[in-house]
Scaffold this motif. Structure first.
Motif, PDB file in Angstrom:
ATOM      1  N   HIS A   1       0.827  -1.208   0.000  1.00  0.00           N
ATOM      2  CA  HIS A   1       0.000   0.000   0.000  1.00  0.00           C
ATOM      3  C   HIS A   1       0.859   1.254   0.000  1.00  0.00           C
ATOM      4  CE1 HIS A   1      -3.976  -1.744   0.313  1.00  0.00           C
ATOM      5  NE2 HIS A   1      -3.597  -2.507   1.317  1.00  0.00           N
ATOM      6  N   VAL A   2       1.914   1.262   0.799  1.00  0.00           N
ATOM      7  CA  VAL A   2       2.807   2.418   0.847  1.00  0.00           C
ATOM      8  C   VAL A   2       3.454   2.636  -0.515  1.00  0.00           C
ATOM      9  CG1 VAL A   2       4.975   3.280   1.820  1.00  0.00           C
ATOM     10  CG2 VAL A   2       3.231   2.332   3.319  1.00  0.00           C
ATOM     11  N   GLN A   3       3.892   1.571  -1.139  1.00  0.00           N
ATOM     12  CA  GLN A   3       4.525   1.680  -2.458  1.00  0.00           C
ATOM     13  C   GLN A   3       3.521   2.241  -3.472  1.00  0.00           C
ATOM     14  OE1 GLN A   3       5.778  -2.017  -4.144  1.00  0.00           O
ATOM     15  NE2 GLN A   3       7.207  -1.044  -5.555  1.00  0.00           N
ATOM     16  N   TYR A   4       2.308   1.723  -3.483  1.00  0.00           N
ATOM     17  CA  TYR A   4       1.289   2.204  -4.420  1.00  0.00           C
ATOM     18  C   TYR A   4       0.987   3.678  -4.175  1.00  0.00           C
ATOM     19  CZ  TYR A   4      -3.268   3.106  -6.449  1.00  0.00           C
ATOM     20  OH  TYR A   4      -4.298   3.662  -7.137  1.00  0.00           O
ATOM     21  N   LEU A   5       0.819   4.052  -2.902  1.00  0.00           N
ATOM     22  CA  LEU A   5       0.488   5.436  -2.588  1.00  0.00           C
ATOM     23  C   LEU A   5       1.634   6.386  -2.935  1.00  0.00           C
ATOM     24  CD1 LEU A   5      -1.415   4.924   0.777  1.00  0.00           C
ATOM     25  CD2 LEU A   5      -2.387   5.581  -1.436  1.00  0.00           C
ATOM     26  N   THR A   6       2.862   5.944  -2.770  1.00  0.00           N
ATOM     27  CA  THR A   6       4.014   6.766  -3.139  1.00  0.00           C
ATOM     28  C   THR A   6       4.018   7.023  -4.640  1.00  0.00           C
ATOM     29  OG1 THR A   6       5.285   5.890  -1.295  1.00  0.00           O
ATOM     30  CG2 THR A   6       6.540   6.921  -3.073  1.00  0.00           C
ATOM     31  N   LEU A   7       3.809   5.960  -5.416  1.00  0.00           N
ATOM     32  CA  LEU A   7       3.765   6.120  -6.878  1.00  0.00           C
ATOM     33  C   LEU A   7       2.582   6.992  -7.301  1.00  0.00           C
ATOM     34  CD1 LEU A   7       4.681   2.480  -7.949  1.00  0.00           C
ATOM     35  CD2 LEU A   7       6.126   4.528  -8.108  1.00  0.00           C
ATOM     36  N   GLU A   8       1.437   6.805  -6.677  1.00  0.00           N
ATOM     37  CA  GLU A   8       0.257   7.610  -6.997  1.00  0.00           C
ATOM     38  C   GLU A   8       0.492   9.074  -6.646  1.00  0.00           C
ATOM     39  OE1 GLU A   8      -3.678   8.228  -8.394  1.00  0.00           O
ATOM     40  OE2 GLU A   8      -2.190   6.663  -8.716  1.00  0.00           O
ATOM     41  N   ASN A   9       1.142   9.339  -5.525  1.00  0.00           N
ATOM     42  CA  ASN A   9       1.463  10.710  -5.128  1.00  0.00           C
ATOM     43  C   ASN A   9       2.404  11.346  -6.148  1.00  0.00           C
ATOM     44  OD1 ASN A   9       1.579  13.038  -3.539  1.00  0.00           O
ATOM     45  ND2 ASN A   9       3.372  12.291  -2.430  1.00  0.00           N
ATOM     46  N   GLN A  10       3.391  10.594  -6.586  1.00  0.00           N
ATOM     47  CA  GLN A  10       4.341  11.107  -7.580  1.00  0.00           C
ATOM     48  C   GLN A  10       3.611  11.426  -8.890  1.00  0.00           C
ATOM     49  OE1 GLN A  10       7.409   8.335  -8.516  1.00  0.00           O
ATOM     50  NE2 GLN A  10       8.579   9.759  -9.759  1.00  0.00           N
ATOM     51  N   ARG A  11       2.726  10.530  -9.329  1.00  0.00           N
ATOM     52  CA  ARG A  11       1.979  10.743 -10.572  1.00  0.00           C
ATOM     53  C   ARG A  11       1.097  11.982 -10.455  1.00  0.00           C
ATOM     54  NH1 ARG A  11      -2.841  10.174 -12.546  1.00  0.00           N
ATOM     55  NH2 ARG A  11      -3.717   9.266 -10.666  1.00  0.00           N
ATOM     56  N   LEU A  12       0.392  12.115  -9.331  1.00  0.00           N
ATOM     57  CA  LEU A  12      -0.489  13.266  -9.163  1.00  0.00           C
ATOM     58  C   LEU A  12       0.285  14.575  -9.068  1.00  0.00           C
ATOM     59  CD1 LEU A  12      -3.068  11.732  -6.659  1.00  0.00           C
ATOM     60  CD2 LEU A  12      -3.456  12.306  -9.070  1.00  0.00           C
ATOM     61  N   THR A  13       1.434  14.547  -8.412  1.00  0.00           N
ATOM     62  CA  THR A  13       2.264  15.748  -8.318  1.00  0.00           C
ATOM     63  C   THR A  13       2.731  16.182  -9.703  1.00  0.00           C
ATOM     64  OG1 THR A  13       3.007  15.105  -6.115  1.00  0.00           O
ATOM     65  CG2 THR A  13       4.345  16.732  -7.264  1.00  0.00           C
ATOM     66  N   GLU A  14       3.182  15.211 -10.508  1.00  0.00           N
ATOM     67  CA  GLU A  14       3.625  15.537 -11.879  1.00  0.00           C
ATOM     68  C   GLU A  14       2.470  16.056 -12.715  1.00  0.00           C
ATOM     69  OE1 GLU A  14       5.528  11.986 -13.276  1.00  0.00           O
ATOM     70  OE2 GLU A  14       7.285  12.296 -12.001  1.00  0.00           O
TER      71      GLU A  14
END
Length: 159
Positions: free
Chosen positions: A108-121
């Motif tokens: 879950h942490v890995q998914y949320l980190t990637l999702e946060n990065q995608r949304l920030t970009e």
């Protein structure tokens, strides 16, 4: 007092202590060997007073003590060992469940980190923001930066 009378008196006193469950010198089991040990005499000496030994056996039978206190202790030890096995099984099961939870939470942490990065970009692109920490650094002297000469987090090169 003759020796036989002293032995008999010692056996009777020892028998009373054993039947009360308050041994002083023996393991407390309700046997002739324990009776002799409690009286402080040998088993052979105990059998020289057959009446005292028979009275002890009769008292044990009347008391309904089919087993000795050592048998009771053995049963208690077996029950405690069974309880320990159950606790160990329960502990092992809980550890397995916690390890599974850790794996799931790490995913879950890995998914949320990637999702946060995608949304920030995506937000940066929509707002036209260029982040300084993501801009490719141009070398000052026209060469590609090396690991030593690469800019650090503060922007200063190591050259």
């Amino acid at each position: 007092m003759p020796a036989t009378e002293r032995i008999e008196a010692a056996l009777r006193a020892a028998g009373e202590r054993l039947l009360k469950g308050a041994p002083i010198r023996s393991d407390g089991s309700l046997t002739v060997a324990s009776l002799a040990a409690e009286a402080g005499i040998s088993r052979a000496s105990a059998y020289r007073c057959p009446q005292a030994v028979n009275d002890f056996r009769t008292s044990v039978a009347a008391q309904g003590a089919t087993g000795s206190s050592s048998t009771t202790l053995r049963q208690e030890v077996l029950a405690l060992k069974a309880a320990e096995r159950n606790l160990r099984r329960q502990h092992a099961r809980e550890v397995r469940e916690l390890r599974t939870s850790i794996d799931v939470l790490a995913q879950h942490v890995q998914y949320l980190t990637l999702e946060n990065q995608r949304l920030t970009e995506a937000n940066d692109q929509r707002n036209g923001v260029t982040r300084i920490d993501r801009v490719a650094r141009q070398p000052r002297n026209g060469r590609e930066p090396t690991a030593q000469g690469a800019a650090g987090p503060d922007g200063a090169g190591g050259e």
